[in-house]
Design a protein around this motif. Structure first.
Motif, PDB file in Angstrom:
ATOM      1  N   ASN A  23      21.272 -56.842 -16.207  1.00 45.58           N
ATOM      2  CA  ASN A  23      22.708 -56.606 -16.177  1.00 45.58           C
ATOM      3  C   ASN A  23      22.901 -55.146 -16.573  1.00 45.58           C
ATOM      4  OD1 ASN A  23      25.409 -56.227 -17.030  1.00 45.58           O
ATOM      5  ND2 ASN A  23      25.643 -58.402 -17.419  1.00 45.58           N
ATOM      6  N   ILE A  24      23.255 -54.317 -15.609  1.00 46.25           N
ATOM      7  CA  ILE A  24      23.377 -52.870 -15.835  1.00 46.25           C
ATOM      8  C   ILE A  24      24.426 -52.557 -16.902  1.00 46.25           C
ATOM      9  CG2 ILE A  24      23.922 -50.656 -14.723  1.00 46.25           C
ATOM     10  CD1 ILE A  24      21.327 -51.848 -13.733  1.00 46.25           C
ATOM     11  N   GLU A  25      25.497 -53.330 -16.942  1.00 46.24           N
ATOM     12  CA  GLU A  25      26.583 -53.060 -17.887  1.00 46.24           C
ATOM     13  C   GLU A  25      26.167 -53.303 -19.337  1.00 46.24           C
ATOM     14  OE1 GLU A  25      30.065 -55.202 -16.679  1.00 46.24           O
ATOM     15  OE2 GLU A  25      29.964 -54.402 -14.647  1.00 46.24           O
ATOM     16  N   SER A  26      25.436 -54.400 -19.573  1.00 50.20           N
ATOM     17  CA  SER A  26      25.049 -54.729 -20.944  1.00 50.20           C
ATOM     18  C   SER A  26      23.669 -54.194 -21.319  1.00 50.20           C
ATOM     19  CB  SER A  26      25.066 -56.247 -21.147  1.00 50.20           C
ATOM     20  OG  SER A  26      24.040 -56.865 -20.382  1.00 50.20           O
ATOM     21  N   ASN A  27      22.876 -53.802 -20.318  1.00 52.04           N
ATOM     22  CA  ASN A  27      21.508 -53.313 -20.522  1.00 52.04           C
ATOM     23  C   ASN A  27      20.579 -54.410 -21.048  1.00 52.04           C
ATOM     24  OD1 ASN A  27      20.458 -50.939 -19.612  1.00 52.04           O
ATOM     25  ND2 ASN A  27      20.379 -49.978 -21.615  1.00 52.04           N
ATOM     26  N   TYR A  28      20.847 -55.649 -20.639  1.00 50.28           N
ATOM     27  CA  TYR A  28      20.021 -56.803 -20.998  1.00 50.28           C
ATOM     28  C   TYR A  28      19.497 -57.464 -19.734  1.00 50.28           C
ATOM     29  CZ  TYR A  28      21.291 -57.168 -25.958  1.00 50.28           C
ATOM     30  OH  TYR A  28      21.431 -56.954 -27.307  1.00 50.28           O
ATOM     31  N   PHE A  29      18.289 -58.009 -19.816  1.00 48.44           N
ATOM     32  CA  PHE A  29      17.784 -58.902 -18.789  1.00 48.44           C
ATOM     33  C   PHE A  29      18.262 -60.298 -19.173  1.00 48.44           C
ATOM     34  CE2 PHE A  29      14.892 -55.495 -17.697  1.00 48.44           C
ATOM     35  CZ  PHE A  29      14.651 -55.691 -16.345  1.00 48.44           C
ATOM     36  N   ILE A  63       7.599 -53.267  -9.406  1.00 47.25           N
ATOM     37  CA  ILE A  63       7.843 -51.851  -9.698  1.00 47.25           C
ATOM     38  C   ILE A  63       7.166 -51.474 -11.010  1.00 47.25           C
ATOM     39  CG2 ILE A  63       9.991 -51.720  -8.410  1.00 47.25           C
ATOM     40  CD1 ILE A  63      11.495 -51.878 -11.032  1.00 47.25           C
ATOM     41  N   LYS A  64       6.858 -50.201 -11.135  1.00 45.22           N
ATOM     42  CA  LYS A  64       6.300 -49.689 -12.366  1.00 45.22           C
ATOM     43  C   LYS A  64       7.428 -49.616 -13.394  1.00 45.22           C
ATOM     44  CE  LYS A  64       2.856 -46.970  -9.978  1.00 45.22           C
ATOM     45  NZ  LYS A  64       2.373 -45.641  -9.615  1.00 45.22           N
ATOM     46  N   LYS A  65       7.130 -50.019 -14.592  1.00 44.57           N
ATOM     47  CA  LYS A  65       8.167 -50.089 -15.628  1.00 44.57           C
ATOM     48  C   LYS A  65       8.807 -48.744 -15.915  1.00 44.57           C
ATOM     49  CE  LYS A  65       6.520 -54.283 -17.693  1.00 44.57           C
ATOM     50  NZ  LYS A  65       6.199 -54.996 -18.913  1.00 44.57           N
ATOM     51  N   GLN A  66       8.060 -47.657 -15.800  1.00 46.48           N
ATOM     52  CA  GLN A  66       8.644 -46.339 -16.075  1.00 46.48           C
ATOM     53  C   GLN A  66       9.698 -45.959 -15.034  1.00 46.48           C
ATOM     54  OE1 GLN A  66       5.371 -46.903 -15.678  1.00 46.48           O
ATOM     55  NE2 GLN A  66       4.408 -45.419 -14.341  1.00 46.48           N
ATOM     56  N   GLU A  67       9.730 -46.651 -13.899  1.00 47.49           N
ATOM     57  CA  GLU A  67      10.727 -46.362 -12.877  1.00 47.49           C
ATOM     58  C   GLU A  67      12.131 -46.797 -13.268  1.00 47.49           C
ATOM     59  OE1 GLU A  67       9.611 -47.782  -8.956  1.00 47.49           O
ATOM     60  OE2 GLU A  67       7.559 -47.100  -9.234  1.00 47.49           O
ATOM     61  N   ILE A  68      12.252 -47.688 -14.259  1.00 51.76           N
ATOM     62  CA  ILE A  68      13.584 -48.152 -14.640  1.00 51.76           C
ATOM     63  C   ILE A  68      13.981 -47.717 -16.050  1.00 51.76           C
ATOM     64  CG2 ILE A  68      13.545 -50.125 -13.099  1.00 51.76           C
ATOM     65  CD1 ILE A  68      13.137 -51.856 -15.628  1.00 51.76           C
ATOM     66  N   GLU A  69      13.134 -46.959 -16.709  1.00 55.21           N
ATOM     67  CA  GLU A  69      13.447 -46.557 -18.097  1.00 55.21           C
ATOM     68  C   GLU A  69      14.576 -45.597 -18.162  1.00 55.21           C
ATOM     69  OE1 GLU A  69      10.084 -46.653 -21.082  1.00 55.21           O
ATOM     70  OE2 GLU A  69       9.084 -46.026 -19.252  1.00 55.21           O
TER      71      GLU A  69
END
Length: 69
Positions: A23-29, A63-69
């Motif tokens: 969830n982009i708004e809350s920054n939680y999965f 995806i590589k995790k660093q791609e979404i950090e």
């Protein structure tokens, strides 16, 4: 629509495997079937037991995790 989803490797032992969506708004999965179960984005990224995917047009790509950090 592009989505970022994750699964916990250990859950594949069971008959059903929960999927978490960022969830982009809350920054939680958040677990798709129960949004009350959720993990901070940073926790999922740092945990080697989570696999993260881009999902777009019914195609899932790891995806590589660093791609979404």
């Amino acid at each position: 629509m592009k989505k970022i989803r994750a699964i916990f490797i250990g859950d594949v032992r069971f008959d059903e495997c929960p999927v978490f969506e960022l969830n982009i708004e809350s920054n939680y999965f958040e677990m798709i079937i129960d949004k009350e179960i959720r993990y901070k984005k940073e926790v999922v990224i740092k945990d080697d037991d989570f696999i993260i995917f881009n999902v777009e047009d019914d195609i899932a790509t790891v995806i590589k995790k660093q791609e979404i950090e």
